[in-house]
Design an enzyme around this catalytic site. Structure first.
Site, PDB file in Angstrom:
ATOM      1  N   HIS A   1      23.928  71.871  71.615  1.00 51.60           N
ATOM      2  CA  HIS A   1      24.226  71.094  71.746  1.00 51.60           C
ATOM      3  C   HIS A   1      23.792  70.261  72.966  1.00 51.60           C
ATOM      4  CE1 HIS A   1      28.118  73.030  70.167  1.00 51.60           C
ATOM      5  NE2 HIS A   1      27.978  71.939  69.137  1.00 51.60           N
TER       6      HIS A   1
ATOM      7  N   LYS B   1      43.448  72.555  66.071  1.00 49.19           N
ATOM      8  CA  LYS B   1      42.796  74.004  65.942  1.00 49.19           C
ATOM      9  C   LYS B   1      42.864  75.067  66.567  1.00 49.19           C
ATOM     10  CE  LYS B   1      38.257  72.655  64.391  1.00 49.19           C
ATOM     11  NZ  LYS B   1      36.938  72.152  64.129  1.00 49.19           N
TER      12      LYS B   1
ATOM     13  N   ARG C   1      22.054  68.574  61.652  1.00 52.91           N
ATOM     14  CA  ARG C   1      21.186  70.067  61.887  1.00 52.91           C
ATOM     15  C   ARG C   1      20.225  70.382  60.716  1.00 52.91           C
ATOM     16  NH1 ARG C   1      26.097  73.934  63.415  1.00 52.91           N
ATOM     17  NH2 ARG C   1      27.116  71.889  62.195  1.00 52.91           N
TER      18      ARG C   1
ATOM     19  N   SER D   1      28.347  77.148  67.244  1.00 51.79           N
ATOM     20  CA  SER D   1      29.859  77.157  68.005  1.00 51.79           C
ATOM     21  C   SER D   1      29.894  78.563  66.912  1.00 51.79           C
ATOM     22  CB  SER D   1      30.156  76.348  68.212  1.00 51.79           C
ATOM     23  OG  SER D   1      29.662  75.536  69.452  1.00 51.79           O
TER      24      SER D   1
HETATM   25  O1  PNS Z   1      31.558  69.202  66.963  1.00 49.95           O
HETATM   26  P1  PNS Z   1      32.640  68.937  66.202  1.00 49.95           P
HETATM   27  O2  PNS Z   1      33.293  69.858  65.578  1.00 49.95           O
HETATM   28  O3  PNS Z   1      31.264  68.731  64.952  1.00 49.95           O
HETATM   29  O4  PNS Z   1      32.920  67.129  66.270  1.00 49.95           O
HETATM   30  C1  PNS Z   1      34.338  66.342  65.915  1.00 49.95           C
HETATM   31  C2  PNS Z   1      34.153  65.697  66.464  1.00 49.95           C
HETATM   32  C3  PNS Z   1      35.547  65.679  67.742  1.00 49.95           C
HETATM   33  C4  PNS Z   1      33.803  64.205  66.679  1.00 49.95           C
HETATM   34  C5  PNS Z   1      35.364  64.869  65.790  1.00 49.95           C
HETATM   35  O5  PNS Z   1      36.425  65.764  64.614  1.00 49.95           O
HETATM   36  C6  PNS Z   1      36.213  63.904  65.674  1.00 49.95           C
HETATM   37  O6  PNS Z   1      36.055  62.806  65.928  1.00 49.95           O
HETATM   38  N1  PNS Z   1      37.748  63.925  65.535  1.00 49.95           N
HETATM   39  C7  PNS Z   1      38.402  63.170  66.109  1.00 49.95           C
HETATM   40  C8  PNS Z   1      39.687  62.583  65.387  1.00 49.95           C
HETATM   41  C9  PNS Z   1      39.101  61.810  64.886  1.00 49.95           C
HETATM   42  O7  PNS Z   1      38.485  60.325  65.423  1.00 49.95           O
HETATM   43  N2  PNS Z   1      38.736  61.290  62.918  1.00 49.95           N
HETATM   44  C10 PNS Z   1      38.296  60.153  62.497  1.00 49.95           C
HETATM   45  C11 PNS Z   1      37.145  60.720  62.129  1.00 49.95           C
HETATM   46  S1  PNS Z   1      36.495  60.567  60.278  1.00 49.95           S
END
Ligand code: PNS
Length: 159
Positions: free
Chosen positions: A17, A41, A90, A128
């Site tokens: 990150h 979560k 990645r 993570s």
């Molecule tokens: O670090 P991560 O867990 O890969 O991040 C994922 C994240 C937080 C960017 C994604 O889950 C997100 O944007 N969640 C918020 C809900 C949302 O907007 N969902 C629609 C996107 S398809």
């Protein structure tokens, strides 16, 4: 004046990150790193803990701010006027999910584009989840996270 957002879980922040944060901050005028408050979560660290960890590791980068948000990323993007959403890629296994998310966000917040940064090769394996698993079993995570984050992770598993 391009405003970028790097949203994520950051549970915990890793060198992968941090690599993305440093590179994105050099490309855009300002970068907000935002922790999603996701009730669905069960994270290892609370949102406040993750925000504090990010503030610590970003403290030397002047154009980076740290925040948290709940709900849709697209709504947070629109209400804060971000131009760009940053995501790290990645490997090809990330691509399908990231593409779907980028396209969904573009429908919901058409003014913002997603920009993918390919993770530096030295961190391409890192997540993570892996860091937490190695730490849980008492393994060496010093190559994955900064020292101060390492201490916080082991403190959690001692409890
Ligand atoms: O670090 P991560 O867990 O890969 O991040 C994922 C994240 C937080 C960017 C994604 O889950 C997100 O944007 N969640 C918020 C809900 C949302 O907007 N969902 C629609 C996107 S398809």
């Amino acid at each position: 004046m391009a405003k970028a957002l790097y949203p994520g879980s950051f549970d915990p922040v890793t060198y992968g990150h941090i690599d993305v944060i440093r590179r994105a901050s050099a490309l855009f005028d300002s970068l907000t790193v935002a922790v999603l408050n996701n009730g669905a979560k069960s994270p290892l660290f609370s949102v406040d803990e993750r925000v504090n960890m990010l503030q610590g590791v970003c403290s030397d980068i002047p154009n980076v701010k740290v925040d948290s948000f709940s709900g849709l990323t697209a709504d947070y993007v629109t209400s804060n006027g971000f131009d760009v959403i940053i995501r790290g890629l990645r490997a090809v296994t990330d691509f399908e999910y990231e593409l779907q998310m980028a396209q969904t966000n573009r429908k919901l917040a058409p003014k913002a584009d997603t920009v993918f940064l390919t993770t530096s090769l030295e961190y391409a394996y890192l997540s993570s989840t892996t860091v937490k698993e190695v730490a849980y079993f008492g393994g060496d995570i010093s190559k994955f996270v900064p020292r101060e984050i390492e201490d916080l992770i082991f403190e959690k598993y001692k409890k």
